[in-house]
Design an enzyme around this catalytic site. Sequence first.
Site, PDB file in Angstrom:
ATOM      1  N   TYR A   1      96.107  17.836  17.918  1.00  0.00           N
ATOM      2  CA  TYR A   1      95.757  19.063  18.508  1.00  0.00           C
ATOM      3  C   TYR A   1      94.254  19.544  18.412  1.00  0.00           C
ATOM      4  O   TYR A   1      93.488  18.703  17.603  1.00  0.00           O
ATOM      5  CB  TYR A   1      96.215  20.219  17.630  1.00  0.00           C
ATOM      6  CG  TYR A   1      96.191  20.133  16.082  1.00  0.00           C
ATOM      7  CD1 TYR A   1      97.026  19.019  15.331  1.00  0.00           C
ATOM      8  CD2 TYR A   1      95.443  20.912  15.242  1.00  0.00           C
ATOM      9  CE1 TYR A   1      97.019  19.047  13.952  1.00  0.00           C
ATOM     10  CE2 TYR A   1      95.361  20.770  13.858  1.00  0.00           C
ATOM     11  CZ  TYR A   1      96.159  19.787  13.171  1.00  0.00           C
ATOM     12  OH  TYR A   1      96.413  19.770  11.909  1.00  0.00           O
TER      13      TYR A   1
ATOM     14  N   LYS B   1      93.854  26.918  18.079  1.00  0.00           N
ATOM     15  CA  LYS B   1      94.225  25.501  18.253  1.00  0.00           C
ATOM     16  C   LYS B   1      94.994  25.306  19.557  1.00  0.00           C
ATOM     17  O   LYS B   1      95.611  26.077  20.092  1.00  0.00           O
ATOM     18  CB  LYS B   1      95.326  25.289  16.966  1.00  0.00           C
ATOM     19  CG  LYS B   1      94.496  25.187  15.696  1.00  0.00           C
ATOM     20  CD  LYS B   1      95.502  25.390  14.453  1.00  0.00           C
ATOM     21  CE  LYS B   1      94.450  25.543  13.304  1.00  0.00           C
ATOM     22  NZ  LYS B   1      95.440  25.748  12.127  1.00  0.00           N
TER      23      LYS B   1
ATOM     24  N   ASP C   1     101.262  23.256   0.131  1.00  0.00           N
ATOM     25  CA  ASP C   1     102.091  24.356   1.039  1.00  0.00           C
ATOM     26  C   ASP C   1     103.269  25.048   0.063  1.00  0.00           C
ATOM     27  O   ASP C   1     103.583  26.148   0.349  1.00  0.00           O
ATOM     28  CB  ASP C   1     102.812  23.626   2.027  1.00  0.00           C
ATOM     29  CG  ASP C   1     101.501  23.203   3.261  1.00  0.00           C
ATOM     30  OD1 ASP C   1     102.131  22.580   4.100  1.00  0.00           O
ATOM     31  OD2 ASP C   1     100.506  23.823   3.083  1.00  0.00           O
TER      32      ASP C   1
ATOM     33  N   HIS D   1      99.489  27.510   8.063  1.00  0.00           N
ATOM     34  CA  HIS D   1      97.820  27.373   7.732  1.00  0.00           C
ATOM     35  C   HIS D   1      96.816  28.280   8.823  1.00  0.00           C
ATOM     36  O   HIS D   1      97.291  28.317  10.067  1.00  0.00           O
ATOM     37  CB  HIS D   1      97.605  25.923   7.968  1.00  0.00           C
ATOM     38  CG  HIS D   1      98.271  24.979   6.914  1.00  0.00           C
ATOM     39  ND1 HIS D   1      98.358  23.740   6.958  1.00  0.00           N
ATOM     40  CD2 HIS D   1      99.006  25.358   5.961  1.00  0.00           C
ATOM     41  CE1 HIS D   1      99.003  23.120   6.098  1.00  0.00           C
ATOM     42  NE2 HIS D   1      99.536  24.168   5.258  1.00  0.00           N
TER      43      HIS D   1
HETATM   44  C1  LIG Z   1      93.417  19.942   8.285  1.00  0.00           C
HETATM   45  C2  LIG Z   1      92.307  18.741   7.963  1.00  0.00           C
HETATM   46  C3  LIG Z   1      92.510  17.965   6.820  1.00  0.00           C
HETATM   47  N1  LIG Z   1      91.646  17.027   6.512  1.00  0.00           N
HETATM   48  C4  LIG Z   1      92.060  16.339   5.194  1.00  0.00           C
HETATM   49  C5  LIG Z   1      92.225  17.034   3.965  1.00  0.00           C
HETATM   50  C6  LIG Z   1      93.124  16.317   3.149  1.00  0.00           C
HETATM   51  O1  LIG Z   1      92.661  15.380   2.455  1.00  0.00           O
HETATM   52  C7  LIG Z   1      94.101  15.772   4.397  1.00  0.00           C
HETATM   53  C8  LIG Z   1      95.357  16.420   4.592  1.00  0.00           C
HETATM   54  O2  LIG Z   1      95.313  17.875   4.860  1.00  0.00           O
HETATM   55  P1  LIG Z   1      96.178  19.079   4.718  1.00  0.00           P
HETATM   56  O3  LIG Z   1      97.125  18.518   3.740  1.00  0.00           O
HETATM   57  O4  LIG Z   1      95.710  20.342   4.925  1.00  0.00           O
HETATM   58  O5  LIG Z   1      96.998  18.580   6.248  1.00  0.00           O
HETATM   59  P2  LIG Z   1      98.037  19.387   7.060  1.00  0.00           P
HETATM   60  O6  LIG Z   1      99.007  19.960   5.915  1.00  0.00           O
HETATM   61  O7  LIG Z   1      98.481  18.564   8.017  1.00  0.00           O
HETATM   62  O8  LIG Z   1      97.348  20.566   7.350  1.00  0.00           O
HETATM   63  C9  LIG Z   1      97.261  20.865   8.857  1.00  0.00           C
HETATM   64  O9  LIG Z   1      98.239  21.340   9.243  1.00  0.00           O
HETATM   65  C10 LIG Z   1      98.549  22.722   9.870  1.00  0.00           C
HETATM   66  C11 LIG Z   1      99.673  22.547  11.032  1.00  0.00           C
HETATM   67  C12 LIG Z   1      97.370  23.076  10.768  1.00  0.00           C
HETATM   68  O10 LIG Z   1      97.347  23.673  11.847  1.00  0.00           O
HETATM   69  C13 LIG Z   1      95.819  22.622  10.313  1.00  0.00           C
HETATM   70  O11 LIG Z   1      95.180  21.996  11.146  1.00  0.00           O
HETATM   71  C14 LIG Z   1      95.893  22.108   9.103  1.00  0.00           C
HETATM   72  O12 LIG Z   1      96.125  22.793   7.876  1.00  0.00           O
HETATM   73  O13 LIG Z   1      93.311  15.700   5.395  1.00  0.00           O
HETATM   74  C15 LIG Z   1      90.451  16.643   7.294  1.00  0.00           C
HETATM   75  O14 LIG Z   1      89.883  15.703   6.742  1.00  0.00           O
HETATM   76  N2  LIG Z   1      90.408  17.443   8.273  1.00  0.00           N
HETATM   77  C16 LIG Z   1      90.940  18.436   8.704  1.00  0.00           C
HETATM   78  O15 LIG Z   1      90.677  19.098   9.875  1.00  0.00           O
END
Ligand SMILES: Cc1cn([C@H]2C[C@H](O)[C@@H](COP(=O)(O)OP(=O)(O)O[C@H]3O[C@H](C)C(=O)[C@H](O)[C@H]3O)O2)c(=O)[nH]c1=O
Length: 191
Positions: free
Chosen positions: A126, A66, A164, A56
């Site tokens: 992070y 990060k 993803d 991401h």
């Molecule tokens: C990243 C983020 C997400 N969200 C909410 C949005 C979705 O409803 C939920 C899950 O989000 P997401 O599926 O994008 O989470 P990850 O798959 O862990 O994504 C992260 O994982 C990889 C490793 C990364 O480096 C990024 O920080 C980020 O992309 O949290 C928020 O409210 N704030 C945030 O900063």
Amino acid sequence: MSTTVQLIETRRFGDDRGWFSETWSRPRFAAQGIDLDFVQDNQSCSIHVGTIRGIHFQRAPHAQAKLVRCVRGSIVDYAVDLRKGSPTWGQVAFATLSAANGRQLFVPVGYGHAFVTLEPDTEVAYKVSDVYAGDCDGGVAWDCPEIGIGWPLPPSGPVLSDKDKALPPLADFDSPFAYDGVPMAAKGDLG
Ligand SMILES: Cc1cn([C@H]2C[C@H](O)[C@@H](COP(=O)(O)OP(=O)(O)O[C@H]3O[C@H](C)C(=O)[C@H](O)[C@H]3O)O2)c(=O)[nH]c1=O
């Protein structure tokens, strides 16, 4: 001042009670090139071994650097060079981060970030240098053959979000990042 991917050892002061460490210090990190202000702290919990989150990034105007650490369990954490024109385009630096080793990985703007969990109930915390902006969210496929990450996975395979699973490989990806002239000093397994 921008810098490259860095693995940071975090000093722990042990005593009969346990240990203490400074996980972030603006002046101390600036002295090693991480001279920026983080504006948001994130934490995620992944229940299953083999959970992959990534690869991401956020594009401008909310591109994020990060500073990643594992506060429960363990992960392999990856930074992928996504800067157009970079001599290390698509190359990867990675390290094993765990609650036990306290290590941190710095992922600059211009790099994709991903991790895979090595234990159940792993938690990753992070710091990010810009706020969350869903409309600036982007990514590249975890299994992109051009990047070629050899993910350590259980026999059951990876656990991924639907988002993803749908990310494009580098071949179909138009990066929003340009090479900034800062070489990717360390590549491959940083430890
Ligand atoms: C990243 C983020 C997400 N969200 C909410 C949005 C979705 O409803 C939920 C899950 O989000 P997401 O599926 O994008 O989470 P990850 O798959 O862990 O994504 C992260 O994982 C990889 C490793 C990364 O480096 C990024 O920080 C980020 O992309 O949290 C928020 O409210 N704030 C945030 O900063």
